[in-house]
Motif scaffolding. Structure first.
Motif, PDB file in Angstrom:
ATOM      1  N   THR A  81     -25.109  22.990 -14.182  1.00 12.49           N
ATOM      2  CA  THR A  81     -24.738  21.613 -14.468  1.00 12.49           C
ATOM      3  C   THR A  81     -25.092  21.229 -15.899  1.00 12.49           C
ATOM      4  N   SER A  82     -25.848  22.073 -16.584  1.00 14.55           N
ATOM      5  CA  SER A  82     -26.208  21.797 -17.977  1.00 14.55           C
ATOM      6  C   SER A  82     -26.472  23.110 -18.702  1.00 14.55           C
ATOM      7  N   LEU A  83     -26.349  23.059 -20.015  1.00 16.53           N
ATOM      8  CA  LEU A  83     -26.646  24.206 -20.870  1.00 16.53           C
ATOM      9  C   LEU A  83     -27.625  23.756 -21.947  1.00 16.53           C
ATOM     10  N   GLN A  84     -28.486  24.654 -22.369  1.00 15.82           N
ATOM     11  CA  GLN A  84     -29.403  24.343 -23.460  1.00 15.82           C
ATOM     12  C   GLN A  84     -29.594  25.576 -24.337  1.00 15.82           C
ATOM     13  N   VAL A  85     -29.432  25.376 -25.623  1.00 18.46           N
ATOM     14  CA  VAL A  85     -29.716  26.400 -26.627  1.00 18.46           C
ATOM     15  C   VAL A  85     -30.582  25.742 -27.683  1.00 18.46           C
ATOM     16  N   GLY A  86     -31.856  26.083 -27.697  1.00 21.59           N
ATOM     17  CA  GLY A  86     -32.770  25.433 -28.623  1.00 21.59           C
ATOM     18  C   GLY A  86     -32.800  23.932 -28.386  1.00 21.59           C
ATOM     19  N   ALA A  87     -32.579  23.168 -29.448  1.00 24.04           N
ATOM     20  CA  ALA A  87     -32.605  21.708 -29.346  1.00 24.04           C
ATOM     21  C   ALA A  87     -31.278  21.118 -28.877  1.00 24.04           C
ATOM     22  N   LEU A  88     -30.293  21.986 -28.656  1.00 26.24           N
ATOM     23  CA  LEU A  88     -28.945  21.541 -28.304  1.00 26.24           C
ATOM     24  C   LEU A  88     -28.775  21.545 -26.785  1.00 26.24           C
ATOM     25  N   GLU A  89     -28.327  20.414 -26.219  1.00 33.00           N
ATOM     26  CA  GLU A  89     -28.146  20.292 -24.775  1.00 33.00           C
ATOM     27  C   GLU A  89     -26.742  19.803 -24.464  1.00 33.00           C
ATOM     28  N   LEU A  90     -26.178  20.359 -23.393  1.00 35.16           N
ATOM     29  CA  LEU A  90     -24.844  19.989 -22.962  1.00 35.16           C
ATOM     30  C   LEU A  90     -24.888  19.667 -21.471  1.00 35.16           C
ATOM     31  N   ASP A  91     -24.468  18.458 -21.098  1.00 31.42           N
ATOM     32  CA  ASP A  91     -24.394  18.056 -19.696  1.00 31.42           C
ATOM     33  C   ASP A  91     -22.967  18.303 -19.222  1.00 31.42           C
ATOM     34  N   LEU A  92     -22.785  19.282 -18.323  1.00 26.17           N
ATOM     35  CA  LEU A  92     -21.456  19.684 -17.890  1.00 26.17           C
ATOM     36  C   LEU A  92     -20.846  18.727 -16.886  1.00 26.17           C
ATOM     37  N   ILE A  93     -21.654  17.879 -16.292  1.00 24.68           N
ATOM     38  CA  ILE A  93     -21.153  16.897 -15.334  1.00 24.68           C
ATOM     39  C   ILE A  93     -20.707  15.623 -16.056  1.00 24.68           C
ATOM     40  N   GLU A  94     -21.594  15.055 -16.838  1.00 18.82           N
ATOM     41  CA  GLU A  94     -21.287  13.820 -17.559  1.00 18.82           C
ATOM     42  C   GLU A  94     -20.457  14.081 -18.813  1.00 18.82           C
ATOM     43  N   ARG A  95     -20.347  15.370 -19.206  1.00 19.11           N
ATOM     44  CA  ARG A  95     -19.593  15.768 -20.395  1.00 19.11           C
ATOM     45  C   ARG A  95     -20.164  15.126 -21.653  1.00 19.11           C
ATOM     46  N   THR A  96     -21.480  15.205 -21.792  1.00 22.74           N
ATOM     47  CA  THR A  96     -22.160  14.651 -22.957  1.00 22.74           C
ATOM     48  C   THR A  96     -22.952  15.752 -23.657  1.00 22.74           C
ATOM     49  N   ALA A  97     -23.255  15.513 -24.926  1.00 25.11           N
ATOM     50  CA  ALA A  97     -24.006  16.477 -25.720  1.00 25.11           C
ATOM     51  C   ALA A  97     -25.038  15.747 -26.557  1.00 25.11           C
TER      52      ALA A  97
END
Length: 238
Positions: A126-142
């Motif tokens: 439901t989410s991805l994180q690489v270092g300080a970068l986060e991606l919410d795959l449900i809400e489609r926010t970064a």
């Protein structure tokens, strides 16, 4: 040949969809009832499932929840005439992998199914994180740290693709094939334009760069600056 289970109660739409998928090389099994669809999902072991949101007997989200409760992780694409954000979120949170609103173009449905079938089995996140970068795959926010990143839909898909493959060299051919669904490399600066916008949004002045251009090769998303991936640092540009 990949097997697709289509659960759709609109007979005309189902026939057109099944015929179109068959033309693209899929083996399609169709049923119009929710309970029967759930039983077929258990028994025929399809490679992917396309399920209508509103079905007689058992609705599409009920089918998905039942499968996930049984730890059946077959990729599922939800078809629905409900297009509000909250409807899409509900479909994804029920365990769906993708959500396509009606009416739809067959070519887009095929591309989405192909994308689902390319995903590794362990990518139901439901989410991805690489270092300080986060991606919410449900809400489609970064966001990066506490900074919100406003992404257009194509930019979001491009960043998601790169985050799933951080520290890997991504060639132009890979990006155009998997993000834009081209079967050839067009003579266009389309990728450069989108990548330039994405880098501008992800890497703001004063921040450690994360997206690098490997000249003549492709792009890399890096968690930590200063690491060598596939080329010496002098070959990197940002």
């Amino acid at each position: 040949m990949k097997r697709i289970l289509l659960i759709e109660d609109d007979e005309e739409l189902a026939e057109l969809t099944a015929a179109g998928l068959s033309d693209h090389g899929f083996d399609v099994e169709w049923t119009s009832n929710g309970h029967e669809g759930l039983n077929k999902a258990r028994s025929v072991q399809p490679d992917a499932i396309i399920v209508d949101r509103m079905l007689p007997g058992l609705d599409g989200l009920g089918i998905i929840r039942a499968l996930r409760n049984e730890e059946i992780q077959t990729p599922v694409l939800v078809l629905s005439g409900l297009s509000k954000v909250e409807d899409r979120v509900r479909g994804l949170r029920s365990g769906g992998d993708d959500y396509l609103t009606k009416p739809f173009a067959l070519i887009e449905l095929v591309a989405r199914i192909e994308a689902l079938l390319r995903r590794p089995a362990d990518t139901r996140q439901t989410s991805l994180q690489v270092g300080a970068l986060e991606l919410d795959l449900i809400e489609r926010t970064a966001k990066r740290n506490d900074r919100e990143i406003d992404l257009l839909p194509r930019e979001f898909r491009l960043l998601e693709y790169m985050m799933r493959r951080s520290e890997q060299l991504l060639t132009r051919e890979m990006l155009l094939r998997d993000v834009w669904h081209y079967n050839f490399v067009p003579d266009t600066n389309l990728l450069n334009v989108h990548m330039g916008r994405l880098r501008h949004k992800v890497d703001r002045p004063g921040e450690t760069p994360m997206i690098y251009n490997i000249r003549g090769a492709g792009f890399i998303l890096r968690e930590t600056a200063g690491r060598t991936a596939v080329a010496p640092m002098r070959a990197l540009s940002h």
